[in-house]
Design a protein around this motif. Sequence first.
Motif, short mmCIF file in Angstrom:
data_model
loop_
_atom_site.label_atom_id
_atom_site.label_comp_id
_atom_site.label_asym_id
_atom_site.label_seq_id
_atom_site.Cartn_x
_atom_site.Cartn_y
_atom_site.Cartn_z
N LEU A 13 1.33 -1.20 -0.32
CA LEU A 13 -0.03 -0.44 -0.31
C LEU A 13 0.93 1.42 0.22
CD1 LEU A 13 -2.63 -0.65 2.81
CD2 LEU A 13 -2.37 -0.86 0.59
N GLY A 14 2.09 1.44 -0.05
CA GLY A 14 2.98 2.60 0.09
C GLY A 14 2.46 3.46 1.75
N LEU A 15 2.14 3.07 2.70
CA LEU A 15 1.59 3.96 3.40
C LEU A 15 3.11 5.13 4.10
CD1 LEU A 15 -0.95 1.86 5.42
CD2 LEU A 15 -1.03 3.29 3.54
N ASP A 16 2.88 5.79 5.12
CA ASP A 16 4.07 6.60 4.96
C ASP A 16 3.58 6.97 6.82
OD1 ASP A 16 2.57 8.45 5.55
OD2 ASP A 16 3.67 10.37 4.02
N SER A 17 4.87 7.80 7.25
CA SER A 17 4.62 7.65 8.74
C SER A 17 3.17 8.14 9.32
CB SER A 17 6.18 8.91 9.62
OG SER A 17 6.00 9.80 8.46
N ILE A 18 3.13 9.44 8.20
CA ILE A 18 1.90 9.65 9.11
C ILE A 18 0.61 8.69 9.18
CG2 ILE A 18 -0.21 11.24 8.68
CD1 ILE A 18 2.35 13.27 7.22
N ASP A 19 0.18 8.20 8.04
CA ASP A 19 -0.77 7.04 8.13
C ASP A 19 -0.42 5.65 9.08
OD1 ASP A 19 -1.57 7.64 5.50
OD2 ASP A 19 0.12 6.72 5.18
N ALA A 20 1.06 5.64 9.78
CA ALA A 20 1.60 4.73 10.42
C ALA A 20 0.12 5.72 12.08
CB ALA A 20 2.93 4.54 11.02
N LEU A 21 1.00 7.13 12.18
CA LEU A 21 -0.29 7.23 13.53
C LEU A 21 -1.72 7.25 13.11
CD1 LEU A 21 2.43 10.53 13.25
CD2 LEU A 21 2.41 8.53 14.92
N GLU A 22 -1.46 6.89 12.41
CA GLU A 22 -3.42 7.42 12.04
C GLU A 22 -4.24 5.97 12.01
OE1 GLU A 22 -4.75 10.58 11.14
OE2 GLU A 22 -7.08 8.55 11.94
N LEU A 23 -2.86 5.02 12.23
CA LEU A 23 -3.08 2.85 12.27
C LEU A 23 -3.18 3.22 13.43
CD1 LEU A 23 -1.61 1.49 9.50
CD2 LEU A 23 -3.90 2.08 9.38
N ILE A 24 -2.48 4.24 13.95
CA ILE A 24 -2.08 4.35 15.62
C ILE A 24 -3.51 4.49 16.56
CG2 ILE A 24 -1.16 5.13 18.15
CD1 ILE A 24 1.56 4.66 16.74
N VAL A 25 -3.96 5.78 16.07
CA VAL A 25 -5.66 5.95 16.58
C VAL A 25 -6.20 4.93 16.24
CG1 VAL A 25 -6.77 7.72 16.33
CG2 VAL A 25 -4.70 8.22 16.43
N LEU A 26 -6.23 4.41 15.02
CA LEU A 26 -7.46 3.41 14.73
C LEU A 26 -7.87 2.08 15.47
CD1 LEU A 26 -8.17 1.92 10.53
CD2 LEU A 26 -8.23 -0.14 12.94
N MET A 27 -6.23 1.65 16.33
CA MET A 27 -6.40 0.62 16.97
C MET A 27 -7.27 1.53 18.45
SD MET A 27 -3.99 -1.82 15.72
CE MET A 27 -2.85 -2.10 16.82
N GLU A 28 -6.73 2.55 18.61
CA GLU A 28 -7.70 2.40 20.14
C GLU A 28 -8.31 2.16 20.00
OE1 GLU A 28 -4.95 5.77 21.67
OE2 GLU A 28 -6.73 5.77 23.81
N LYS A 29 -9.17 3.64 19.13
CA LYS A 29 -10.35 3.54 18.74
C LYS A 29 -10.89 2.86 18.56
CE LYS A 29 -13.26 7.65 15.80
NZ LYS A 29 -12.81 8.24 15.09
N ASN A 30 -10.72 2.32 18.17
CA ASN A 30 -12.48 0.42 17.09
C ASN A 30 -11.77 -0.73 18.04
OD1 ASN A 30 -12.14 2.66 15.11
ND2 ASN A 30 -12.04 1.65 13.23
N TYR A 31 -10.66 -0.72 18.74
CA TYR A 31 -10.28 -1.99 19.99
C TYR A 31 -10.02 -2.09 20.65
CZ TYR A 31 -10.72 -3.57 14.28
OH TYR A 31 -11.63 -3.72 13.17
N GLY A 32 -9.33 -0.46 21.29
CA GLY A 32 -8.95 -0.36 22.72
C GLY A 32 -7.75 -0.59 23.07
N ILE A 33 -7.72 -0.46 22.17
CA ILE A 33 -5.31 -1.43 21.97
C ILE A 33 -4.71 0.44 22.02
CG2 ILE A 33 -3.77 -2.14 21.07
CD1 ILE A 33 -5.69 -4.23 19.71
#
Lengths: 86, 550
Positions: A38-58
């Motif tokens: 998918l060629g994601l970058d560093s900002i995408d990584a930070l957004e995935l961290i938010v996704l993990m917390e928001k949707n899965y409580g991690i």
Amino acid sequence: MEELILKLKKEIIEVLNLEDVKPEDIDSNAPLFGAEGLGLDSIDALELIVLMEKNYGIKLQDPNQGKEIFKSINVMADYISKNRTK
Amino acid sequence: MVIKLADNIYSPLGATTWENYQAVMAGKCALQQYSLPDGSLYTASLFPEERRHDDGYTFFEQLCIGSASDAIARADIDPKSPRVQFFLSTTKGNVHLLSRRAEEPKSRVLLGSSASIICRHFGNPNPPIVVSNACISGLSAQIVAMRSIEAGLCDTAVVIGCDVQSEFIISGFQCLHALSPDECRPFDKDRCGLNLGEAAATIIYSNGTEGWIAESGAMCNDANHISGPSRTGEGSFRCLQALDIDKEKIAFVSVHGTSTLYNDEMESIAIDRAGLVDVPVFSLKGIYGHTMGAAGVLETVLSMQAVEHGVIFGTRGYHELGVSRQVNICADKRITDKRSFVKLLSGFGGCNAAMKFSYNTRTDQPKTSTSKPTEGTIPSIRIAPTAEELVELYRTHIGDYPKFFKMDPLCRLGLVTTELLLKQSPKADYGVLLFNRSSSLADDTAFQATIQDRGNWFPSPALFVYTLPNIVTGEISIRNHFQTETNFMVLDAPCAEVMAAQIAIAAEHGPQISGWCDVDADGNYLAALIAVPQHTSKETIEQELNKILK
């Protein structure tokens, strides 16, 4: 697990605005970051961290943990299934 | 020569430059630890809570007015004169008002509107120019002010730099994992992020022969990444190179030194590449935190004080070198008899800026341009698409840049319009100078929505990085590999005369992609851009702008 993988793909497409990408286009074993996959970058990584917390409580305290967890959709789904709190 | 008439620093450490200098020399700082709604800790230099009230003017405007009033009184100038021009350097102005539903008119969030209120307080008749160029705003505004005086646009320039902190900004940096929970440690091996700070600072420039001379300034874009600094320090290196520095003559380089892993490393590489590795270097972030729009002005003014007193400041928080190049970081105060220094900054959007200042005697000869103005047709374009039409334009004319879909509306608009303009323009390493009214309001509103609800408090990093209007200049530079000047100005209303004057000044330094690029709160898009050859006259530019702005 298949259900979680499909859900995760849809969430990633939505949160990262991956227009023109469909869940079936994403290889569950391909790397999420770098030139391949998918060629994601560093900002995408930070957004995935938010996704993990928001949707899965991690909550990942150290962004460097993401390097291991976000290797591929399969690795990410495996981590979520073992650590999710919601 | 452009010289400083007067200055002021209004910070938690004092209300005048002298109080601030004394506080710094006494080793004071106002950094304290606070917590965010999610329980995470951060350290910042903030004014006391009881100071944070509105009295017709917002707290942000009060700080700007307080700082400028002191400097104007010291400069003994008449701010009502039409030959005085106000420049406001800020990144987020009154953005905190977005969190208050219906209490304040939304227009006050607009930077140009707030700047006009500040300007009217002093009875100045000219439209103020807001320079909102991320963390380099304070130097960008000084460079623009210096050039405006040199070009005869004004006799006196009042440059106010200010930002106040709010949950908006703090949660944004927190979700980027850029904040240190403890006091920051610039250039140290154990540094782990920055501290935010708030302050206002003012510097007033005019023509003159004695005192502090603003010798030269440079801005260069990395054209690499919108939030990550260049791994080769490209933009900062180019800025230092452009200043033509004689390292024997400068007392120090007052660096950005935010204490993030990547910024400090990048600066060390740029300084090394520029041959300045032996020159003393310090960062003031361990004392004031990162004061954003104020930083460039505040750190310049304090650096002037240091040189006048024969001092080089220490870097509070620094103990052991933690960058790859052997830069000469001052852990503690040193003495100097040199009378010049360099101020360096870098910011989101890949922008970098540096200025060289000298006391009484120039370190080099001023460069004078003998080029005749270029006349002829200027390629131009105006589009006002809907969001859907903009995507169609992208698919039709670009189509191979998937990053487009990750961009915010302002960047999408700027990128596509530039692409269409470049199809009819000569190839060049263009600078990018854009103007608008709404700054990044659409993105600010979208980011605010991610933190508005305490029970659903998930600040979005992908949205936050676009809450700076100058990011569009970075996206255009990255796409087109432009590595020269990028700047963003906010006006209360489109004004061809003001814009043409600033574009002509910028075009003295190189060709420019320039003009209006705005997405308003209702989602209306308007871009009216021109490709300006180097040395184009103000009159020619104004003529073209008048055609496309109507």
